[in-house]
Motif scaffolding. Structure first.
Motif, PDB file in Angstrom:
ATOM      1  N   LEU A  98       0.828  -1.200   0.000  1.00 25.43           N
ATOM      2  CA  LEU A  98       0.000   0.000   0.000  1.00 25.43           C
ATOM      3  C   LEU A  98       0.865   1.254   0.000  1.00 25.43           C
ATOM      4  N   SER A  99       1.917   1.248   0.784  1.00 21.32           N
ATOM      5  CA  SER A  99       2.808   2.409   0.838  1.00 21.32           C
ATOM      6  C   SER A  99       3.438   2.682  -0.519  1.00 21.32           C
ATOM      7  N   LEU A 100       3.917   1.631  -1.155  1.00 18.61           N
ATOM      8  CA  LEU A 100       4.565   1.790  -2.462  1.00 18.61           C
ATOM      9  C   LEU A 100       3.580   2.302  -3.513  1.00 18.61           C
ATOM     10  N   LEU A 101       2.375   1.741  -3.531  1.00 16.88           N
ATOM     11  CA  LEU A 101       1.363   2.193  -4.490  1.00 16.88           C
ATOM     12  C   LEU A 101       0.987   3.654  -4.241  1.00 16.88           C
ATOM     13  N   ALA A 102       0.791   3.996  -2.976  1.00 12.48           N
ATOM     14  CA  ALA A 102       0.394   5.366  -2.647  1.00 12.48           C
ATOM     15  C   ALA A 102       1.432   6.376  -3.117  1.00 12.48           C
ATOM     16  N   LYS A 103       2.684   6.024  -2.949  1.00 16.10           N
ATOM     17  CA  LYS A 103       3.746   6.982  -3.299  1.00 16.10           C
ATOM     18  C   LYS A 103       4.036   6.993  -4.795  1.00 16.10           C
ATOM     19  N   THR A 104       4.167   5.818  -5.409  1.00 11.85           N
ATOM     20  CA  THR A 104       4.616   5.762  -6.805  1.00 11.85           C
ATOM     21  C   THR A 104       3.491   5.947  -7.815  1.00 11.85           C
ATOM     22  N   GLU A 105       2.297   5.432  -7.503  1.00 17.74           N
ATOM     23  CA  GLU A 105       1.191   5.506  -8.460  1.00 17.74           C
ATOM     24  C   GLU A 105       0.307   6.737  -8.260  1.00 17.74           C
ATOM     25  N   PHE A 106       0.251   7.226  -7.022  1.00 23.62           N
ATOM     26  CA  PHE A 106      -0.674   8.327  -6.739  1.00 23.62           C
ATOM     27  C   PHE A 106       0.019   9.564  -6.172  1.00 23.62           C
ATOM     28  N   ALA A 107       1.325   9.493  -5.993  1.00 22.56           N
ATOM     29  CA  ALA A 107       2.123  10.645  -5.538  1.00 22.56           C
ATOM     30  C   ALA A 107       1.563  11.279  -4.258  1.00 22.56           C
ATOM     31  N   VAL A 108       1.122  10.444  -3.324  1.00 23.20           N
ATOM     32  CA  VAL A 108       0.647  10.957  -2.036  1.00 23.20           C
ATOM     33  C   VAL A 108       1.842  11.557  -1.294  1.00 23.20           C
ATOM     34  N   SER A 109       1.665  12.747  -0.781  1.00 24.89           N
ATOM     35  CA  SER A 109       2.816  13.466  -0.224  1.00 24.89           C
ATOM     36  C   SER A 109       3.335  12.869   1.081  1.00 24.89           C
ATOM     37  N   ARG A 110       2.460  12.237   1.862  1.00 28.76           N
ATOM     38  CA  ARG A 110       2.892  11.709   3.158  1.00 28.76           C
ATOM     39  C   ARG A 110       2.334  10.303   3.341  1.00 28.76           C
ATOM     40  N   VAL A 111       3.221   9.341   3.537  1.00 26.43           N
ATOM     41  CA  VAL A 111       2.822   7.948   3.731  1.00 26.43           C
ATOM     42  C   VAL A 111       3.390   7.456   5.063  1.00 26.43           C
ATOM     43  N   VAL A 112       2.504   7.008   5.927  1.00 26.65           N
ATOM     44  CA  VAL A 112       2.890   6.495   7.244  1.00 26.65           C
ATOM     45  C   VAL A 112       2.524   5.013   7.281  1.00 26.65           C
ATOM     46  N   ALA A 113       3.447   4.183   7.749  1.00 25.91           N
ATOM     47  CA  ALA A 113       3.204   2.736   7.745  1.00 25.91           C
ATOM     48  C   ALA A 113       3.452   2.128   9.117  1.00 25.91           C
ATOM     49  N   ARG A 114       2.598   1.190   9.470  1.00 21.68           N
ATOM     50  CA  ARG A 114       2.727   0.447  10.720  1.00 21.68           C
ATOM     51  C   ARG A 114       3.631  -0.760  10.498  1.00 21.68           C
ATOM     52  N   VAL A 115       4.600  -0.936  11.395  1.00 27.78           N
ATOM     53  CA  VAL A 115       5.483  -2.106  11.365  1.00 27.78           C
ATOM     54  C   VAL A 115       5.040  -3.049  12.472  1.00 27.78           C
ATOM     55  N   ASN A 116       4.582  -4.242  12.094  1.00 27.60           N
ATOM     56  CA  ASN A 116       4.106  -5.206  13.082  1.00 27.60           C
ATOM     57  C   ASN A 116       5.231  -6.062  13.648  1.00 27.60           C
ATOM     58  N   ASP A 117       6.158  -6.456  12.794  1.00 28.53           N
ATOM     59  CA  ASP A 117       7.284  -7.305  13.188  1.00 28.53           C
ATOM     60  C   ASP A 117       8.573  -6.496  13.055  1.00 28.53           C
ATOM     61  N   PRO A 118       9.261  -6.203  14.162  1.00 26.41           N
ATOM     62  CA  PRO A 118      10.486  -5.399  14.089  1.00 26.41           C
ATOM     63  C   PRO A 118      11.533  -5.946  13.122  1.00 26.41           C
ATOM     64  N   ARG A 119      11.497  -7.236  12.838  1.00 27.16           N
ATOM     65  CA  ARG A 119      12.453  -7.809  11.898  1.00 27.16           C
ATOM     66  C   ARG A 119      12.243  -7.296  10.477  1.00 27.16           C
ATOM     67  N   ASN A 120      11.091  -6.703  10.223  1.00 26.11           N
ATOM     68  CA  ASN A 120      10.791  -6.182   8.892  1.00 26.11           C
ATOM     69  C   ASN A 120      11.049  -4.686   8.756  1.00 26.11           C
ATOM     70  N   GLU A 121      11.579  -4.074   9.793  1.00 21.86           N
ATOM     71  CA  GLU A 121      11.755  -2.624   9.768  1.00 21.86           C
ATOM     72  C   GLU A 121      12.606  -2.154   8.592  1.00 21.86           C
ATOM     73  N   TRP A 122      13.577  -2.944   8.189  1.00 21.22           N
ATOM     74  CA  TRP A 122      14.485  -2.536   7.107  1.00 21.22           C
ATOM     75  C   TRP A 122      13.738  -2.301   5.797  1.00 21.22           C
ATOM     76  N   LEU A 123      12.558  -2.890   5.648  1.00 18.49           N
ATOM     77  CA  LEU A 123      11.779  -2.707   4.425  1.00 18.49           C
ATOM     78  C   LEU A 123      11.071  -1.356   4.378  1.00 18.49           C
ATOM     79  N   PHE A 124      10.785  -0.801   5.519  1.00 20.73           N
ATOM     80  CA  PHE A 124       9.933   0.380   5.593  1.00 20.73           C
ATOM     81  C   PHE A 124      10.764   1.659   5.443  1.00 20.73           C
TER      82      PHE A 124
END
Length: 222
Positions: free
Chosen positions: A81-107
């Protein structure tokens, strides 16, 4: 401000209520029937479907939203969702919830995320901030660059007691943002004296943290 929230579980609904109370226009996107509870937040615009579906986001005119919050319980969905919002719709601010700290590097910016919120890490930081006196606590890291928001509580016997802020020769790439003293929020003016028990909020890059510790703790300044 128009805000789209992906995920209407407990977290998404809580965020929506706060934003609505502050006068914002909120759309909630939810694909699970058990979470699609329009009556729970009637002031929100409810959208039934998968927040990762491009066609659904197009039907919402996501490009007209100021902020997108990816708040599902699935990290993969939040990244998409974050990638689509930014790249396809140019939303100026994207905030994402990280559920598993091991995945933080992706965000990060590469995946369209401007701000990543990791609940486990945030809770750990709050615990450290509550019990740590005389050390730096990293409260959050800013996604644009490597700087972090740091907290340091001066010990009661700090050698900086009574000395003005202007005596602090902070290292490069470090800045004192504010001083919390009891219920007061103090702008760090040059002549403001420091006191034991003051909570200092600073912004600094990792390379400056050791210098900050050496400056503020524990020896007396020259």
């Amino acid at each position: 401000m128009k805000v789209a929230i992906g995920g209407a579980g407990a977290v998404g609904r809580s965020i929506a209520r706060e934003l609505l109370e502050n006068g914002h226009d909120v759309a909630l996107i939810e694909r699970k029937a058990e979470n699609f509870e329009v009556d729970s937040i009637p002031a929100a615009h409810w959208v039934s479907g998968d927040a990762c579906e491009l066609s659904l986001l197009e039907s919402m005119a996501l490009q007209d939203f100021d902020v997108v919050i990816a708040a599902t319980g699935d990290d993969k969905a939040n990244v998409v969702l974050s990638l689509l919002a930014k790249t396809e719709f140019a939303v100026s601010r994207v905030v994402a919830r990280v559920n598993d700290p091991r995945n933080e590097w992706l965000f990060d910016e590469a995946w369209g995320v401007d701000v990543a919120v990791s609940t486990p890490r945030m809770l750990a930081s709050l615990v450290e901030e509550a019990v740590a006196v005389g050390d730096l606590v990293r409260l959050m890291q800013f996604r644009k660059g490597s700087a972090s928001l740091l907290e340091l509580t001066l010990p009661d016997d700090t050698p900086w007691g009574g000395r003005p802020v202007r005596k602090l020769e902070l290292p490069r790439d470090a800045a004192l943002v504010t001083i919390l003293r009891g219920n007061r929020v103090i702008v760090p003016a040059p002549d403001e004296p420091l006191e034991g028990g003051d909570e200092l909020l600073l912004v600094a890059v990792p390379e400056s943290e050791d210098e900050l510790r050496a400056l503020l703790l524990p020896e007396a300044p020259a």
